[in-house]
Every structure is written in C-alpha cells, then in structure tokens.
Design a protein around this motif. Structure first.
Motif, mmCIF file in Angstrom:
data_model
loop_
_atom_site.group_PDB
_atom_site.id
_atom_site.type_symbol
_atom_site.label_atom_id
_atom_site.label_comp_id
_atom_site.label_asym_id
_atom_site.label_seq_id
_atom_site.Cartn_x
_atom_site.Cartn_y
_atom_site.Cartn_z
ATOM 1 N N HIS A 104 53.233 25.722 28.159
ATOM 2 C CA HIS A 104 52.118 25.299 29.007
ATOM 3 C C HIS A 104 52.020 26.202 30.238
ATOM 4 O O HIS A 104 50.913 26.590 30.641
ATOM 5 N N ALA A 105 53.168 26.546 30.822
ATOM 6 C CA ALA A 105 53.144 27.475 31.960
ATOM 7 C C ALA A 105 52.505 28.795 31.554
ATOM 8 O O ALA A 105 51.707 29.382 32.297
ATOM 9 N N GLU A 106 52.807 29.240 30.330
ATOM 10 C CA GLU A 106 52.250 30.501 29.830
ATOM 11 C C GLU A 106 50.736 30.410 29.659
ATOM 12 O O GLU A 106 50.000 31.311 30.070
ATOM 13 N N GLU A 107 50.245 29.296 29.081
ATOM 14 C CA GLU A 107 48.798 29.187 28.858
ATOM 15 C C GLU A 107 48.024 29.045 30.170
ATOM 16 O O GLU A 107 46.838 29.331 30.237
ATOM 17 N N MET A 108 48.740 28.605 31.231
ATOM 18 C CA MET A 108 48.093 28.457 32.527
ATOM 19 C C MET A 108 48.261 29.698 33.393
ATOM 20 O O MET A 108 47.907 29.699 34.578
ATOM 21 N N GLY A 109 48.849 30.762 32.820
ATOM 22 C CA GLY A 109 48.937 32.027 33.525
ATOM 23 C C GLY A 109 50.196 32.220 34.342
ATOM 24 O O GLY A 109 50.273 33.118 35.187
ATOM 25 N N GLY A 110 51.208 31.387 34.097
ATOM 26 C CA GLY A 110 52.469 31.533 34.825
ATOM 27 C C GLY A 110 53.632 31.430 33.878
ATOM 28 O O GLY A 110 54.293 30.397 33.806
ATOM 29 N N ALA A 111 53.864 32.471 33.117
ATOM 30 C CA ALA A 111 54.825 32.410 32.013
ATOM 31 C C ALA A 111 56.265 32.268 32.473
ATOM 32 O O ALA A 111 57.115 31.813 31.718
ATOM 33 N N GLU A 112 56.555 32.634 33.710
ATOM 34 C CA GLU A 112 57.942 32.560 34.161
ATOM 35 C C GLU A 112 58.390 31.104 34.284
ATOM 36 O O GLU A 112 57.624 30.222 34.661
ATOM 37 N N ALA A 113 59.636 30.859 33.931
ATOM 38 C CA ALA A 113 60.196 29.528 34.127
ATOM 39 C C ALA A 113 60.327 29.266 35.624
ATOM 40 O O ALA A 113 60.675 30.166 36.398
ATOM 41 N N THR A 265 53.269 18.329 31.108
ATOM 42 C CA THR A 265 52.570 18.288 29.824
ATOM 43 C C THR A 265 52.902 19.511 28.975
ATOM 44 O O THR A 265 53.116 20.607 29.512
ATOM 45 N N PRO A 266 52.966 19.353 27.660
ATOM 46 C CA PRO A 266 53.171 20.512 26.782
ATOM 47 C C PRO A 266 51.897 21.335 26.641
ATOM 48 O O PRO A 266 50.838 20.974 27.161
ATOM 49 N N ALA A 267 52.005 22.440 25.945
ATOM 50 C CA ALA A 267 50.864 23.340 25.751
ATOM 51 C C ALA A 267 49.760 22.658 24.945
ATOM 52 O O ALA A 267 49.991 21.721 24.194
ATOM 53 N N GLY A 268 48.526 23.179 25.152
ATOM 54 C CA GLY A 268 47.395 22.698 24.377
ATOM 55 C C GLY A 268 46.302 22.052 25.192
ATOM 56 O O GLY A 268 45.399 21.430 24.631
ATOM 57 N N VAL A 269 46.355 22.214 26.520
ATOM 58 C CA VAL A 269 45.303 21.627 27.351
ATOM 59 C C VAL A 269 43.989 22.381 27.150
ATOM 60 O O VAL A 269 43.963 23.511 26.664
#
Length: 300
Positions: A104-113, A265-269
């Motif tokens: 989800h962080a990746e899909e929102m443009g912030g792939a770093e943990a 939330t997990p990915a898929g928004v």
C-alpha cells in the motif's frame, strides 16, 4: 464473544450475538426479567472498562435466559433491530495508522518502509454503523476512497505501555473502513479534514473479544466494491504489529477504554488503481475480516 450495539423500540442496547443464529441477546431485558446479579453497566464503554468481568456477566445472563421457560423472548432477530457501531462514540479521536503495509505504501508513492509509525486521526463524529448509508459528500470531494482495516479496541487505561504487556490493554477487535477524501488531503496538506467527513468511519458489525482472535496477525482482509474484489490482503503483512502500535501510541497519548486504533490498509485502494477509481453514489463497499465478519455500507 461477538458483541454488538443496536437500537430496538428507540432504546439503545448492547449484547452478544446468539450462537448459530442471526439474532442478539437482550441482556438488559434478561437482567430485568430474571433479576440476575451483579447488574450490568448502562453503556458498552463502561462495560469494556470492566474487562472480562463484563464478558462473564453477559455469559451468566445468557445462561440464565437459556435455562428459563422462554429463552426466545430475550432474543431480537437482526431484521428487527437497527445496527449501531459497536463503539458508538470513542473517548477521543479515532487513531489511524498510515502506510502500515508495504504494497500500500508503494501504491501511494512511498515504497520505503516507515521506521516510525505514521499516525493521524479521524473525528469521532465520523463513526457510523454496519448497514448505514454513507454520503458521497459530492459538494466537498470528487475523490472518495475506501480503506478496509483491522481495528483495535482498547480495554483499559494505559500510558507508556511496554510491548510485552500491550495485549493486556486490548479488549478486542472490529472492522473499520477508513473512508478518505483524497483531494481534501492534497488541498489541505494534512489528513484530518479528508478523513473526518460525516459517516466516513464505519465500524462493525461486531466487537470480537480478544480471546476469540489469539493471533491478530493472521487474518485475511478483503474489500469489495459492488462485489468486485479491490483489496485482498492479510494482517501478517503489517509493518508495525498490534503490540508495536499500542506501545508506540501510548508513549505519547494516554489510551482509554473504548479508544479505537485503525491499523492501516493493504494495497488495492481506489487511488492506487490505473486509472484511479473513486467511490460514487450507489456503490456498495464490503470489508470482510476473517473471524470478525463483514462490514457493509452503501454510498449515497
């Protein structure tokens, strides 16, 4: 135990789900009719503060009803009640965790943990129930989005809670949908307004006590929009676990009975889809979490 809040004959009540039936026990009526002691507190928040003594009182009331001459008089079919949020009003803002799943962080443009927990809040006036219609708020937003999440319900007051004691402060879990106006987030450069429109924090249908979910990090989360699967994740992928969140937040804010923490939330928004696809009037959003149930709301 699966506990729900509901209204019947204009009276607000709470009680446990009847096992293997689509009905709820009216524990207040049981106590009044059968005079079972000790008496229940009047609100679910006060009950949660009693911890598992509260659960045991309700179990004793159910046992008394089952042994009575007419157990059916103490049940309400789901079709005869108005569902309420299991936590109708939190003691403070609903606390929310952002970007707690890597994809989800990746899909929102912030792939770093995120090394530190990203925390924001939703107004308690945003809370609504399973089955409630949620306004599209078309006068305020054109980018209403869904976020299915596991929600922690705090059971007792705590400050600076060590991780190894965190579960002592958890009463149970429910389902949350962190509905978000993405364009308001961008416009105001903060989360609060975009997260707090009325009705944009559905919770429910049940509050499930923690003894029924011994491992909250092995639950599937599925979000559907009009029966199309949009999110299909697992709480095992949370970066910051339940104990991390309870401990971290309590270092800064005193936690109180009835506080709700949305765990991310997990990915898929909708914003992460190509092209981005946001909620529209008429859409039906269903969030299902294993061992809890399904939270259903229609956008109106």
């Amino acid at each position: 135990m699966k506990i729900l809040s509901f209204k019947v004959n204009e009276e607000v009540k709470f009680g446990p789900k009847v096992k293997k039936q689509e009905a709820v026990w009216d524990v207040q009526a049981i106590q009044q009719e059968l005079n079972v002691l000790p008496s229940l507190v009047p609100t679910i928040i006060e009950g949660i503060a009693q911890g598992f003594d509260f659960v045991e009182k309700m179990r004793k009331l159910v046992e008394a009803a089952e042994q009575s001459d007419n157990p059916e008089q103490f049940k309400h079919e789901f079709s005869a009640i108005e569902w309420l949020s299991p936590i109708p009003r939190t003691p403070k803002n609903v606390m929310c965790v952002g970007r707690n799943y890597y994809e989800h962080a990746e899909e929102m443009g912030g792939a770093e943990a995120l090394e530190n927990v990203m925390l924001f809040t939703k107004s308690p006036t945003a809370i609504t129930a399973d089955g409630a219609d949620v306004s599209a708020h078309a006068d305020l937003t054109a980018q209403l989005d869904y976020e299915g999440e596991l929600a922690i319900v705090i059971g007792k007051q705590g400050k600076a809670i060590p991780k190894n004691l965190a579960y002592d402060y958890v009463f149970g879990y429910t389902i949350g949908n962190d509905i978000t106006a993405r364009d308001l987030q961008t416009k105001h450069k903060q989360f609060f307004l975009g997260k707090s429109l009325e009705g944009t924090c559905p919770l429910g249908p049940y509050l499930v006590t923690k003894d029924e979910i011994p491992n909250p990090h092995n639950l599937t989360i599925v979000t559907k929009v009009n029966d199309e699967i949009r999110q299909n994740g697992s709480t095992k992928d949370m970066m910051h676990k339940v104990e991390d969140l309870v401990s971290f937040i309590s270092q800064h804010v005193t936690l109180e009975p009835g506080d709700v923490i949305l765990t991310g939330t997990p990915a898929g928004v909708g914003k992460g889809m190509k092209p981005p696809t946001f909620l529209q009037a008429g859409d039906v959003v269903k969030v299902s979490i294993e061992d809890i149930g399904t939270l259903v709301n229609r956008i109106k």
